[in-house]
Design an enzyme around this catalytic site. Structure first.
Site, mmCIF file in Angstrom:
data_model
loop_
_atom_site.group_PDB
_atom_site.id
_atom_site.type_symbol
_atom_site.label_atom_id
_atom_site.label_comp_id
_atom_site.label_asym_id
_atom_site.label_seq_id
_atom_site.Cartn_x
_atom_site.Cartn_y
_atom_site.Cartn_z
ATOM 1 N N GLU A 145 0.824 0.354 -3.928
ATOM 2 C CA GLU A 145 0.845 1.786 -3.595
ATOM 3 C C GLU A 145 2.255 2.277 -3.866
ATOM 4 O O GLU A 145 3.179 1.954 -3.122
ATOM 5 C CB GLU A 145 0.490 1.994 -2.117
ATOM 6 C CG GLU A 145 -0.902 1.541 -1.741
ATOM 7 C CD GLU A 145 -1.984 2.477 -2.257
ATOM 8 O OE1 GLU A 145 -1.658 3.494 -2.907
ATOM 9 O OE2 GLU A 145 -3.161 2.182 -2.026
ATOM 10 N N CYS A 156 4.904 9.898 0.301
ATOM 11 C CA CYS A 156 4.483 9.642 -1.072
ATOM 12 C C CYS A 156 3.498 10.706 -1.535
ATOM 13 O O CYS A 156 3.530 11.174 -2.659
ATOM 14 C CB CYS A 156 3.854 8.262 -1.165
ATOM 15 S SG CYS A 156 2.461 8.064 -0.033
HETATM 16 P P1 NAD Z 1 11.436 0.351 -2.093
HETATM 17 O O1 NAD Z 1 10.620 0.018 -3.270
HETATM 18 O O2 NAD Z 1 12.900 0.493 -2.235
HETATM 19 O O3 NAD Z 1 11.224 -0.726 -0.928
HETATM 20 C C1 NAD Z 1 9.946 -1.073 -0.451
HETATM 21 C C2 NAD Z 1 9.990 -2.472 0.134
HETATM 22 O O4 NAD Z 1 10.231 -3.413 -0.916
HETATM 23 C C3 NAD Z 1 11.087 -2.694 1.159
HETATM 24 O O5 NAD Z 1 10.589 -3.479 2.206
HETATM 25 C C4 NAD Z 1 12.136 -3.453 0.365
HETATM 26 O O6 NAD Z 1 12.983 -4.232 1.174
HETATM 27 C C5 NAD Z 1 11.265 -4.309 -0.526
HETATM 28 N N1 NAD Z 1 11.903 -4.854 -1.736
HETATM 29 C C6 NAD Z 1 12.989 -4.406 -2.395
HETATM 30 N N2 NAD Z 1 13.227 -5.160 -3.484
HETATM 31 C C7 NAD Z 1 12.255 -6.109 -3.528
HETATM 32 C C8 NAD Z 1 11.933 -7.173 -4.434
HETATM 33 N N3 NAD Z 1 12.665 -7.421 -5.510
HETATM 34 N N4 NAD Z 1 10.853 -7.934 -4.172
HETATM 35 C C9 NAD Z 1 10.073 -7.685 -3.097
HETATM 36 N N5 NAD Z 1 10.338 -6.689 -2.199
HETATM 37 C C10 NAD Z 1 11.411 -5.915 -2.424
HETATM 38 O O7 NAD Z 1 10.799 1.696 -1.488
HETATM 39 P P2 NAD Z 1 11.339 2.592 -0.294
HETATM 40 O O8 NAD Z 1 12.575 3.306 -0.705
HETATM 41 O O9 NAD Z 1 11.366 1.782 0.957
HETATM 42 O O10 NAD Z 1 10.124 3.631 -0.165
HETATM 43 C C11 NAD Z 1 10.039 4.808 -0.892
HETATM 44 C C12 NAD Z 1 9.059 4.667 -2.037
HETATM 45 O O11 NAD Z 1 7.801 4.237 -1.547
HETATM 46 C C13 NAD Z 1 8.785 5.995 -2.729
HETATM 47 O O12 NAD Z 1 8.750 5.803 -4.121
HETATM 48 C C14 NAD Z 1 7.408 6.382 -2.216
HETATM 49 O O13 NAD Z 1 6.691 7.246 -3.057
HETATM 50 C C15 NAD Z 1 6.766 5.051 -2.098
HETATM 51 N N6 NAD Z 1 5.630 5.140 -1.186
HETATM 52 C C16 NAD Z 1 4.356 5.056 -1.714
HETATM 53 C C17 NAD Z 1 3.248 5.181 -0.881
HETATM 54 C C18 NAD Z 1 1.840 5.093 -1.415
HETATM 55 O O14 NAD Z 1 0.911 4.928 -0.619
HETATM 56 N N7 NAD Z 1 1.617 5.187 -2.702
HETATM 57 C C19 NAD Z 1 3.446 5.394 0.488
HETATM 58 C C20 NAD Z 1 4.749 5.492 0.968
HETATM 59 C C21 NAD Z 1 5.834 5.347 0.132
#
Ligand code: NAD
Length: 493
Positions: free
Chosen positions: A248, A284
């Site tokens: 997502e 999102c």
């Molecule tokens: P992010 O991708 O920076 O982080 C998400 C998670 O991934 C965190 O727990 C982070 O620690 C982890 N992470 C970071 N690097 C990683 C790696 N290499 N391997 C595995 N895990 C890793 O996202 P964010 O800034 O926390 O959230 C914002 C983003 O999330 C926005 O783009 C938003 O649109 C998206 N989002 C999507 C939905 C949906 O349902 N489509 C819902 C909410 C947020």
């Protein structure tokens, strides 16, 4: 409202684990205040959590579904009993207004209850009798699930994974975001306590923990919500062991305002404004670019500003009059500001929206931003094509329906979208928008319903959460075939 910082621990195989390193979590409304500390787990600890989930899987997968549901319902009740304290903690560590934090719990519980109510039916064998033979289409649990979640809706985006995964017989290691790690850990603790050791494990940390969770061969499925770029790393890390995935990801949701919208409909304008700025725009599935038919553009902008000035009140998250608190973190605030500044430097007009309920010093001290409208930006400028994820939105004109669809679909993203106007006209346009969800005369969480599948197309992700699909996605289809004719008649003896 400064309180003693809380300290969170990892949960591995039913035990709380003290870690050597911890990371403070600040209050975005008063960044000098530390709300609590979350562990920074090592790669070794992450492996221990995966091993615990792996060892717990065979017996958990065989546990009757009725028993799983009973345990989940107990966890739900415990969360309900703690909502006032949990919502306050969420508001303090996240920055979202208290009503918004309470709303997040309400949606999370709605989903957990839906999952409990429907899992038995979803897991039921489909039996087909044919030509005297019999085929059973069964739904098996997949195995160990790594759940990795973001900071913007930490509770709902974690429970959206925990409930279906555990109810369908999988075990899990959950890793929340370091930018809102505290409340979700409390929730995970309440849930884990109701399940056998190892069924739900909790670790914290950044990329190295994430890499282990997404590459370890004992992990069978990844349930990730977060940015599209992070998902690209995850897909690469998971490719060696071919894992199931639900992704997502980011979105750049378009709102299409058709010529036949009634701009004097105050409730519709309120829904539009709220769908742009709830949780300070850090959702999102929020409208992130608005395209309006040129014939009504000026009139629409005027009414939009009027509605925004009425409904947007930036203030302390605990003030009952506040509709929008601060942005979650400084990096995000600076990024959003940079997009607005870039548009302004190229000639766009920036209009400040709403009222600010706090004094200048408190505003400056916290990660507060006054919401803005960006008018006259280029169609291909970063504020339009990138996901701002903050309290600003561009409005641009379109000439006709085809132009509107070209603009909406001309994006790498396709999460949600909305169409505003006369209903039949909206429905016609909605069918042609490339998105996982298209809402009519509403948008964002106002149109969210946990009974229906949610997810994105294109680079907004793959797979669906919520609805019955949100349960099925944690199962493998297993065909048990007992045909009448056991041998093929055309193979020579
Ligand atoms: P992010 O991708 O920076 O982080 C998400 C998670 O991934 C965190 O727990 C982070 O620690 C982890 N992470 C970071 N690097 C990683 C790696 N290499 N391997 C595995 N895990 C890793 O996202 P964010 O800034 O926390 O959230 C914002 C983003 O999330 C926005 O783009 C938003 O649109 C998206 N989002 C999507 C939905 C949906 O349902 N489509 C819902 C909410 C947020």
């Amino acid at each position: 409202m400064s309180e003693k910082p809380i300290v969170i621990e990892a949960i591995i195989n039913g035990k709380k684990i003290k870690t050597e390193k911890q990371e403070p979590r600040e209050n975005p409304a008063h960044p000098s205040e530390i709300v609590g500390y979350a562990p920074v787990n090592t790669r070794e600890e992450t492996i221990q959590a995966i091993d615990a989930a792996y060892d717990a899987f065979p017996s958990w997968a065989q546990t009757p579904v009725k028993d799983r549901v009973l345990r989940m319902r107990k966890a739900i009740q415990k969360i309900k009993d703690n909502i006032p304290d949990l919502s306050k903690l969420l508001s303090r560590e996240h920055g979202k207004a208290l009503y918004d934090a309470e709303g997040e719990f309400a949606v999370s519980l709605m989903w957990m209850e839906f999952a409990c109510d429907n899992v038995e039916e979803v897991l039921k064998d489909e039996i087909q009798e044919h030509d005297g033979g019999k085929t059973i289409i069964a739904r098996d649990a997949i195995g160990v699930v790594s759940a990795i979640t973001p900071w913007n809706y930490p509770i709902s985006l974690s429970t959206i994974k925990i409930a279906p995964a555990l109810l369908t017989g999988n075990t899990m290691v959950l890793k929340p975001s370091p930018l809102a790690p505290l409340t979700v850990s409390k929730v995970a603790e309440l849930i884990a306590d109701e399940f056998p050791p190892g069924v739900l494990n909790l670790v914290h940390g950044e990329a190295d923990v994430g890499v282990e969770l997404t590459s370890n061969e004992k992990v069978s499925k990844i349930a990730f919500t977060g940015g599209t770029n992070t998902a690209k790393h995850i897909m690469k890390a998971a490719s060696d062991t071919i894992k199931h995935m639900t992704l997502e990801l980011g979105g750049n949701d378009a709102a299409l305002v058709l010529e036949d919208i009634d701009v004097n409909d105050e409730r519709a304008m309120r829904r539009m404004v709220i769908s742009n700025f709830l949780t300070a725009g850090q959702i999102c599935m929020i409208a992130k670019r608005i395209y309006v038919h040129r014939a009504i553009y000026d009139q629409f902008v005027e009414k939009y500003i009027e509605a925004a000035n009425k409904w947007i009140r930036v203030g302390d998250p605990f003030d009952k009059n506040t509709t929008i608190g601060p942005v979650n973190n400084k990096k995000q605030m600076d990024y959003v500001q940079s997009l607005v500044d870039d548009a302004a430097s190229k000639g766009a007009k920036v209009v400040k929206l709403g009222t600010v309920l706090i004094d200048e010093q408190t505003f400056k001290e916290g990660y507060y931003m006054q919401p803005t409208l960006v008018l006259g930006a280029d169609y291909d400028s970063p504020i339009v094509v990138e996901e701002q994820f903050g309290p600003t939105v561009p409005i641009l004109p379109f000439d006709n329906d085809e132009h509107a669809l070209d603009l909406a679909n001309g994006s790498i993203y396709g999460l949600t979208s909305s169409v505003w106007g006369e209903e039949e006209h909206c429905l016609k346009i909605a069918r042609r928008v490339q998105a996982g969800t298209t809402m009519i005369n509403t948008a964002a969480v106002q149109g969210l319903d946990v009974r229906f599948p949610f997810g994105g197309v294109k680079q907004s992700g793959m797979g669906r959460e919520y609805g019955k699909e949100g349960l099925l996605t944690y199962t493998e289809t297993h065909v048990i075939n007992n045909p009448k004719m056991k041998e093929l008649p055309y193979i020579p003896e």
